[in-house]
Design a protein around this motif. Structure first.
Motif, PDB file in Angstrom:
ATOM      1  N   ALA A  43       1.049  -1.336  -0.029  1.00  0.00           N
ATOM      2  CA  ALA A  43      -0.165  -0.038   0.051  1.00  0.00           C
ATOM      3  C   ALA A  43       0.663   1.471   0.074  1.00  0.00           C
ATOM      4  N   ALA A  44       2.025   1.310   0.925  1.00  0.00           N
ATOM      5  CA  ALA A  44       2.773   2.307   1.332  1.00  0.00           C
ATOM      6  C   ALA A  44       3.221   2.583  -0.406  1.00  0.00           C
ATOM      7  N   ILE A  45       3.487   1.920  -0.700  1.00  0.00           N
ATOM      8  CA  ILE A  45       4.693   1.714  -2.147  1.00  0.00           C
ATOM      9  C   ILE A  45       3.680   2.283  -3.431  1.00  0.00           C
ATOM     10  N   THR A  46       2.420   1.543  -3.461  1.00  0.00           N
ATOM     11  CA  THR A  46       2.142   1.590  -4.848  1.00  0.00           C
ATOM     12  C   THR A  46       0.913   3.391  -4.205  1.00  0.00           C
ATOM     13  N   ALA A  47       0.832   3.597  -3.022  1.00  0.00           N
ATOM     14  CA  ALA A  47       0.669   5.337  -2.993  1.00  0.00           C
ATOM     15  C   ALA A  47       1.765   6.184  -3.601  1.00  0.00           C
ATOM     16  N   LEU A  48       3.127   5.767  -3.093  1.00  0.00           N
ATOM     17  CA  LEU A  48       4.079   6.559  -3.278  1.00  0.00           C
ATOM     18  C   LEU A  48       3.738   7.277  -5.465  1.00  0.00           C
ATOM     19  N   LEU A  49       4.130   5.810  -5.913  1.00  0.00           N
ATOM     20  CA  LEU A  49       3.579   5.333  -7.520  1.00  0.00           C
ATOM     21  C   LEU A  49       2.883   6.439  -8.357  1.00  0.00           C
ATOM     22  N   LEU A  50       1.575   6.222  -7.245  1.00  0.00           N
ATOM     23  CA  LEU A  50       0.096   6.846  -7.642  1.00  0.00           C
ATOM     24  C   LEU A  50       0.048   8.263  -7.451  1.00  0.00           C
ATOM     25  N   ALA A  51       0.667   8.934  -6.241  1.00  0.00           N
ATOM     26  CA  ALA A  51       1.016  10.055  -5.995  1.00  0.00           C
ATOM     27  C   ALA A  51       1.930  11.218  -6.478  1.00  0.00           C
ATOM     28  N   VAL A  52       2.513  10.459  -7.359  1.00  0.00           N
ATOM     29  CA  VAL A  52       4.209  10.566  -8.303  1.00  0.00           C
ATOM     30  C   VAL A  52       3.776  10.725  -9.355  1.00  0.00           C
ATOM     31  N   LEU A  53       3.089  10.225  -9.737  1.00  0.00           N
ATOM     32  CA  LEU A  53       3.475   8.802 -11.603  1.00  0.00           C
ATOM     33  C   LEU A  53       1.620  10.065 -12.190  1.00  0.00           C
ATOM     34  N   ARG A  54       2.344  10.457 -13.346  1.00  0.00           N
ATOM     35  CA  ARG A  54       0.907  11.208 -14.198  1.00  0.00           C
ATOM     36  C   ARG A  54       0.985  10.455 -15.822  1.00  0.00           C
ATOM     37  N   PRO A  55       0.409  10.285 -16.234  1.00  0.00           N
ATOM     38  CA  PRO A  55       0.336   9.583 -17.581  1.00  0.00           C
ATOM     39  C   PRO A  55       1.614  10.338 -18.179  1.00  0.00           C
ATOM     40  N   GLY A  56       1.885   9.718 -19.244  1.00  0.00           N
ATOM     41  CA  GLY A  56       3.333   9.793 -19.557  1.00  0.00           C
ATOM     42  C   GLY A  56       4.522  10.008 -19.543  1.00  0.00           C
ATOM     43  N   ASP A  57       4.343  10.187 -18.013  1.00  0.00           N
ATOM     44  CA  ASP A  57       5.621   9.290 -16.869  1.00  0.00           C
ATOM     45  C   ASP A  57       6.101   8.442 -17.384  1.00  0.00           C
ATOM     46  N   THR A  58       7.690   8.442 -16.661  1.00  0.00           N
ATOM     47  CA  THR A  58       8.786   7.349 -17.434  1.00  0.00           C
ATOM     48  C   THR A  58       9.177   7.064 -15.988  1.00  0.00           C
ATOM     49  N   VAL A  59       8.938   5.657 -15.539  1.00  0.00           N
ATOM     50  CA  VAL A  59       9.252   4.892 -14.132  1.00  0.00           C
ATOM     51  C   VAL A  59      10.780   4.204 -13.936  1.00  0.00           C
ATOM     52  N   LEU A  60      11.347   4.180 -13.467  1.00  0.00           N
ATOM     53  CA  LEU A  60      12.571   3.080 -13.848  1.00  0.00           C
ATOM     54  C   LEU A  60      11.989   2.412 -12.373  1.00  0.00           C
ATOM     55  N   LEU A  61      12.249   1.132 -12.336  1.00  0.00           N
ATOM     56  CA  LEU A  61      11.960   0.075 -11.497  1.00  0.00           C
ATOM     57  C   LEU A  61      12.800  -1.189 -11.522  1.00  0.00           C
ATOM     58  N   PRO A  62      13.161  -1.512 -10.589  1.00  0.00           N
ATOM     59  CA  PRO A  62      13.953  -3.059  -9.917  1.00  0.00           C
ATOM     60  C   PRO A  62      12.841  -4.184 -10.771  1.00  0.00           C
ATOM     61  N   ALA A  63      13.765  -4.624 -11.763  1.00  0.00           N
ATOM     62  CA  ALA A  63      13.999  -5.738 -12.452  1.00  0.00           C
ATOM     63  C   ALA A  63      13.535  -7.166 -11.520  1.00  0.00           C
ATOM     64  N   ASP A  64      14.509  -7.133 -10.411  1.00  0.00           N
ATOM     65  CA  ASP A  64      15.065  -7.759  -9.451  1.00  0.00           C
ATOM     66  C   ASP A  64      14.489  -7.808  -7.683  1.00  0.00           C
ATOM     67  N   GLY A  65      13.125  -6.871  -8.042  1.00  0.00           N
ATOM     68  CA  GLY A  65      12.554  -6.464  -6.645  1.00  0.00           C
ATOM     69  C   GLY A  65      11.524  -7.160  -6.103  1.00  0.00           C
ATOM     70  N   TYR A  66      10.613  -6.592  -5.295  1.00  0.00           N
ATOM     71  CA  TYR A  66       9.572  -7.004  -4.728  1.00  0.00           C
ATOM     72  C   TYR A  66       8.364  -7.295  -5.424  1.00  0.00           C
ATOM     73  N   TYR A  67       8.077  -8.819  -6.141  1.00  0.00           N
ATOM     74  CA  TYR A  67       7.381  -8.721  -7.461  1.00  0.00           C
ATOM     75  C   TYR A  67       6.165  -8.996  -7.311  1.00  0.00           C
ATOM     76  N   PRO A  68       5.136  -8.405  -6.826  1.00  0.00           N
ATOM     77  CA  PRO A  68       4.018  -7.199  -6.252  1.00  0.00           C
ATOM     78  C   PRO A  68       4.174  -5.866  -7.290  1.00  0.00           C
ATOM     79  N   VAL A  69       5.157  -5.254  -6.767  1.00  0.00           N
ATOM     80  CA  VAL A  69       5.084  -4.363  -7.455  1.00  0.00           C
ATOM     81  C   VAL A  69       5.944  -4.747  -9.097  1.00  0.00           C
ATOM     82  N   ARG A  70       6.789  -5.096  -9.674  1.00  0.00           N
ATOM     83  CA  ARG A  70       6.180  -4.661 -10.776  1.00  0.00           C
ATOM     84  C   ARG A  70       4.916  -5.667 -11.722  1.00  0.00           C
ATOM     85  N   ALA A  71       3.779  -6.609 -10.844  1.00  0.00           N
ATOM     86  CA  ALA A  71       3.572  -7.057 -11.152  1.00  0.00           C
ATOM     87  C   ALA A  71       2.067  -5.439 -11.357  1.00  0.00           C
TER      88      ALA A  71
END
Length: 371
Positions: free
Chosen positions: A80-108
């Protein structure tokens, strides 16, 4: 508190001023509505309604904020914390760089939700190499990564990202704020699951975002208020109570991890041992400089799922369970959860058992599973 040692800071973090006749840590406040001033309404008190307002939650936020070195908002889970940060910061057209080997639900979440909102998602291994950060809105690092335990050079990556105009957030779940303070290393925000080693008793779900930037804290707070992803008062109280022993727990977990890592590294029937405290581990050079203490989590490969099952069956001290950072040593085969790991890869989380007992038990279980 910054001049105190880890144990002192952990014990005293977030406690209210001493008042005769009152407990050190007040009990949980259970409330949905609170009494309002008939004339001034919510302007007269910090408590108006339980979703945005709770004094037990605020004490915990103060405590975690003191340990992380920023302002904190807690959530119902780490996800809930990670998705809150992502959704509070990111907007359509933005690019986010995420770890390919991090916590799998974040990638999903990134591929199933963020991309559907028009956010461009790029995955990069924690150990790199990293692309140019030009045009990137947010870089999320997970260090040490879960479950591979690679380590990212936070100061170097933060400097490069900031030069390109990108924000940097660090998932501090594995390290905890006693292992490293990403805000001191140049990160703009910290996200973490407090479910793991921070609270460490395997009895609650918790997450948090910490930052020194009002420009990040305000939208995260607004997002939480609007979506309602708050932890309950009793979970907040349990978490705050548990923080007092985090220094002691981590010290034993780290000692156990070192003993277990050396045991595993010396066995020819175990491969792929990963722990950033081993001098020959790929993450060691950066971890030795960047981290204040090393986690109680390590990884290794037993070759195939059947041997992992035999190993867990034979052990008397290792519980077969997911999650990590608890009082009891636990292990799980990560491929069964969706991680991109070898079929026999095991993540083992050291508890606070006596090191000699744990090493003896693991030795016997490994011997039995190899038969």
């Amino acid at each position: 508190m910054s001049q105190w040692g880890d144990g002192t800071r952990s014990v005293h973090a977030g406690l209210p001023p001493a008042e005769p006749g009152q407990p050190f840590l007040p009990g949980p406040v259970f409330a949905a509505p609170y009494h309002l001033d008939p004339w001034q309404g919510p302007a007269a008190t910090p408590n108006g309604y339980g979703r945005p307002d709770n004094p037990t939650r605020r004490l915990l936020e103060t405590a975690i904020g003191e340990l992380e070195g920023g302002d904190c908002r807690v959530f119902a889970s780490g996800q809930a914390a990670i998705t809150a940060l992502l959704l509070a910061v990111l907007r359509p057209g933005d690019t986010v760089l995420l770890p390919a080997d991090g916590y799998y639900p974040v990638r999903a979440f990134a591929t199933e939700t963020l991309e559907g909102f028009g956010v461009r998602v790029t995955f990069v291994p924690t150990a790199g190499p990293y692309p140019s950060f030009d045009g990137v809105r947010l870089v999320l690092l997970e260090t040490p990564s879960n479950p591979g335990l690679d380590v990212a050079d936070v100061p170097a990556l933060a400097a490069a990202a900031h030069a390109a105009g990108a924000l940097v957030a660090v998932d501090n779940t594995t390290a905890t704020p006693l292992g490293q303070r990403p805000l001191d290393l140049g990160a703009d925000a910290v996200v973490a699951s407090g479910t793991k080693a921070l609270t460490g008793h395997s009895d609650l779900l918790l997450g948090y975002v910490a930052t020194r930037s009002a420009g990040l804290l305000d939208p995260v707070t607004s997002w939480r208020t609007m979506t309602g992803g708050v932890p309950g008062a009793f979970d907040c109280w349990l978490a705050h109570r548990s923080l007092a022993t985090v220094d002691l727990r981590l010290a034993r977990q780290t000692a156990n991890a070192e003993a277990v890592a050396r045991l595993l590294a010396g066995r020819p029937d175990v491969t792929g041992v990963r722990w950033p405290g081993l001098p020959d581990d790929p993450a060691y050079p950066v971890a030795a400089v960047q981290m204040r203490r090393l986690p109680g989590v390590l990884g290794f490969d037993l070759g195939d799922p059947d041997r992992v099952a035999r190993f867990l069956d034979a052990s008397r001290l290792v519980a077969a369970a997911t999650s990590f950072g608890g009082l009891h040593t636990s292990a799980d085969r990560r491929a069964q959860w969706g991680d991109d790991t070898a079929p026999g890869f095991v993540r083992l989380s050291c508890g606070i058992e006596d090191p000699a007992d744990l090493v003896a038990d693991l030795t016997a279980a490994l011997d039995a599973s190899a038969a």
